[in-house]
Motif scaffolding. Structure first.
Motif, short mmCIF file in Angstrom:
data_model
loop_
_atom_site.label_atom_id
_atom_site.label_comp_id
_atom_site.label_asym_id
_atom_site.label_seq_id
_atom_site.Cartn_x
_atom_site.Cartn_y
_atom_site.Cartn_z
N GLU A 37 87.34 -11.61 28.42
CA GLU A 37 87.48 -12.91 29.04
C GLU A 37 86.11 -13.58 29.21
O GLU A 37 85.94 -14.76 28.94
CB GLU A 37 88.17 -12.79 30.41
N LEU A 38 85.11 -12.79 29.63
CA LEU A 38 83.76 -13.33 29.77
C LEU A 38 83.24 -13.84 28.43
O LEU A 38 82.72 -14.95 28.33
CB LEU A 38 82.82 -12.25 30.32
N GLY A 39 83.40 -13.05 27.39
CA GLY A 39 82.93 -13.45 26.06
C GLY A 39 83.61 -14.70 25.54
O GLY A 39 83.00 -15.49 24.81
N GLY A 93 87.23 -3.70 29.88
CA GLY A 93 87.36 -4.28 28.53
C GLY A 93 88.00 -5.66 28.58
O GLY A 93 87.52 -6.60 27.94
N SER A 94 89.05 -5.79 29.36
CA SER A 94 89.72 -7.09 29.50
C SER A 94 88.80 -8.12 30.13
O SER A 94 88.73 -9.27 29.68
CB SER A 94 90.99 -6.94 30.34
N ARG A 100 84.22 -17.31 27.01
CA ARG A 100 83.65 -18.52 27.62
C ARG A 100 82.48 -19.09 26.83
O ARG A 100 81.99 -20.17 27.13
CB ARG A 100 83.19 -18.21 29.04
N TYR A 101 81.99 -18.33 25.86
CA TYR A 101 80.80 -18.73 25.11
C TYR A 101 81.16 -19.03 23.66
O TYR A 101 82.05 -18.41 23.08
CB TYR A 101 79.75 -17.62 25.16
N SER A 102 80.37 -19.93 23.08
CA SER A 102 80.55 -20.25 21.66
C SER A 102 79.96 -19.11 20.81
O SER A 102 79.15 -18.32 21.32
CB SER A 102 79.83 -21.56 21.33
N PRO A 103 80.32 -19.05 19.53
CA PRO A 103 79.73 -18.03 18.67
C PRO A 103 78.20 -18.12 18.65
O PRO A 103 77.52 -17.09 18.60
CB PRO A 103 80.33 -18.33 17.30
N GLU A 104 77.65 -19.31 18.69
CA GLU A 104 76.20 -19.48 18.67
C GLU A 104 75.58 -18.94 19.97
O GLU A 104 74.52 -18.29 19.94
CB GLU A 104 75.83 -20.96 18.49
N GLU A 105 76.22 -19.23 21.10
CA GLU A 105 75.72 -18.72 22.38
C GLU A 105 75.80 -17.19 22.42
O GLU A 105 74.87 -16.52 22.88
CB GLU A 105 76.52 -19.31 23.54
N LEU A 106 76.89 -16.64 21.91
CA LEU A 106 77.02 -15.18 21.87
C LEU A 106 75.96 -14.55 20.99
O LEU A 106 75.43 -13.48 21.30
CB LEU A 106 78.42 -14.78 21.39
#
Length: 105
Positions: free
Chosen positions: A67-69, A62-63, A71-77
């Motif tokens: 951390e991976l998430g 989960g941690s 690294r990305y912008s809301p648009e990229e996610l």
């Protein structure tokens, strides 16, 4: 409902009962008698067991995923989420098609 679950899992009744027995023995589930049909048992998860014994096993993942998430912008996610959902839909559709073809043999 039971038959539908068996079809999805592709397991026999005895296999499903063996899994339920193991879950009960480990303390992750309990069987309650169906008040409307004494031949049936309702399998109820034991939430305390999941919280105390299973959840800690996934804390590191989960941690790491948080951390991976980050690294990305809301648009990229949003784009990644759309891709994963569509990929999952395709996988499910193709799997169902293969199962249907396998049933015809």
């Amino acid at each position: 409902m039971q038959q539908q679950g068996q079809e999805i899992a592709r397991l026999s009744t005895s296999s499903i009962m063996a899994v339920i027995d193991r879950l009960e023995k480990a303390g992750f589930a309990r069987g309650d008698k169906d008040p409307h049909d004494r031949r049936k048992v309702i399998v109820v998860p034991v939430a305390e067991a999941a919280k105390s014994r299973i959840a800690p096993l996934f804390e590191a993942m989960g941690s790491a995923m948080e951390e991976l998430g980050s690294r990305y912008s809301p648009e990229e996610l949003a784009l990644i989420t759309d891709f994963v959902r569509r990929s999952n839909d395709i996988t499910q559709a193709v799997t169902q098609e293969l199962r249907t073809q396998g049933d015809g043999e």
